[in-house]
Write a protein that holds these residues in place. Structure first.
Motif: not given
Length: 394
Positions: A287-291, A339-349, A357-364
């Motif tokens: 689970v991205p970032v917070f799992g 292929g995303l910059p780090g700031i895009w990944v962090f913002s998407a999560v 919720g958790v599904l949005g964190m995974f699919l964002g």
């Protein structure tokens, strides 16, 4: 010239009539949907229950195919023998499930014995605390009873008497409510088990004949959509498939890195259950970032049974490791894979987790990667078209 003008007016009139007809039809559909909204939502709920196992099967097939496709590329790809070609699909499919089962078995064998041991320690500690409390209560019974007034004792006795009378008289409403709750829970469990079984069967059908499934989807696009729209949908599906495949691959790599670093760090600092907690943290890190915090909570409880002070230091260690993972490892590993910059990944999560919720964190992350790629391609196409128009005018 006059005939052409009449034809253009006729075409305009027909377009206007079709637009008005479509607008009136949509208005009546919306009015009926509002009028019968309860029935509509009930029908949609039944349709979702019916379709959900199939959608879950598609998700399973997509995940298993990530391994299966790689096995097919290494299972004698240049062989022209008929037996090799005919066995490639089934061998790679079985191999994919064996790999998944082996990974699950390794994690369970690493975590479960240590978790059982720590659970036994917790039970022993709880029993000891309960025994100490009972001894203290026995020694101070007189003072405890003196602090409780007679009215409280009478209310407690009356409540207990009412409860026993209700049970002895066979209160049908409470019994039926309890039975309904039991049957509802059992039905929900059976329904979920049945849905998973159906999803696995559907997953097998898709993977065994995936070329025909793709061909059927393309035929459906050509049948129900104009050629330009069908081409756009195919391109979007291709980009989304690449983004989600790379994201899941990067997420697994990141989870392995985090779990390994956690186990190594705990071993260096002499903390107990290093391998088991590292495997648990790596598994929940899918689970991205917070799992990873879920695995950290389990690890904290396990270490707490051995040494409470080390459990506190484990939390400090995990906070430092999580900061390193959130700001350095995750954006670079997962961001590079999609292929995303780090700031895009962090913002998407963050945004996906806040919305879904958790599904949005995974699919964002893969969703943002797909949209970004398609937007860049569209902008490039528009710039090239404008450049060609300017060159033609010159």
């Amino acid at each position: 010239m006059e005939n052409r003008h009449r034809e253009e007016n006729g075409n305009f009139d027909m377009r206007a009539i079709r637009t008005v007809a479509v607008g009136v039809g949509l208005f009546f559909v919306a009015a009926l949907a509002l009028q019968y909204s309860d029935q509509l939502f009930a029908a949609l709920g039944l349709a979702w229950i019916a379709v959900m196992p199939l959608l879950l099967g598609c998700v399973f097939a997509f995940l298993v195919n990530l391994i299966m496709a790689r096995l097919e590329r290494v299972y004698f790809p240049r062989s022209t023998k008929k037996i090799v070609a005919s066995s490639r699909r089934i061998v790679c499919l079985v191999g994919s499930f064996l790999i998944i089962g082996a990974v699950i078995a390794v994690i369970v064998n690493l975590v479960l014995p240590e978790l059982k041991a720590s659970t036994g320690v917790i039970k022993t500690g709880v029993a000891k605390v309960a025994g100490d409390f009972y001894g203290w209560a026995s020694q101070n019974l007189d003072s405890i009873m003196g602090s409780i007034d007679s009215a409280s004792l009478e209310n407690l006795e009356r409540s207990f008497t009412d409860l026993m009378a209700s049970l002895s008289n066979g209160d049908s409403s409470s019994v039926m409510s309890m039975l309904e709750s039991v049957f509802s829970t059992a039905g929900s469990i059976l329904h979920n088990v049945f849905a998973v079984v159906v999803a696995l069967v559907f997953c097998l059908y898709i993977l065994l004949d995936k070329e025909r499934v793709v061909k059927g989807a393309n035929s459906a696009l050509d049948l129900f959509m104009p050629a330009p729209a069908a081409a756009s949908v195919r391109r979007a599906a291709h980009v989304a498939n690449q983004a989600f495949s790379r994201f899941i691959t990067g997420q697994c790599i990141e989870a392995v890195i985090l779990g390994t670093l956690c186990a190594i760090g705990m071993g260096i600092f002499g903390m107990p259950y290093a391998v088991a907690i590292g495997a648990c943290v790596g598994l929940t890190a899918l689970v991205p970032v917070f799992g990873a915090w879920l695995g950290g909570a389990i690890g904290f409880l396990m270490i707490l049974t051995v040494d409470p002070m080390q459990a506190v230091w484990f939390i400090v260690f995990l906070i430092v490791l999580q900061q390193l993972e959130t700001h350095l490892i995750y954006p670079n590993v997962v961001g590079a894979s999609v292929g995303l910059p780090g700031i895009w990944v962090f913002s998407a999560v963050l945004v996906g987790g806040a919305l879904f919720g958790v599904l949005g964190m995974f699919l964002g992350v893969p969703a943002v990667a797909t949209i970004r790629t398609l937007a860049i391609e569209h902008a490039t196409t528009v710039r090239e078209r404008r450049a060609e128009e300017k060159a033609g005018e010159a």
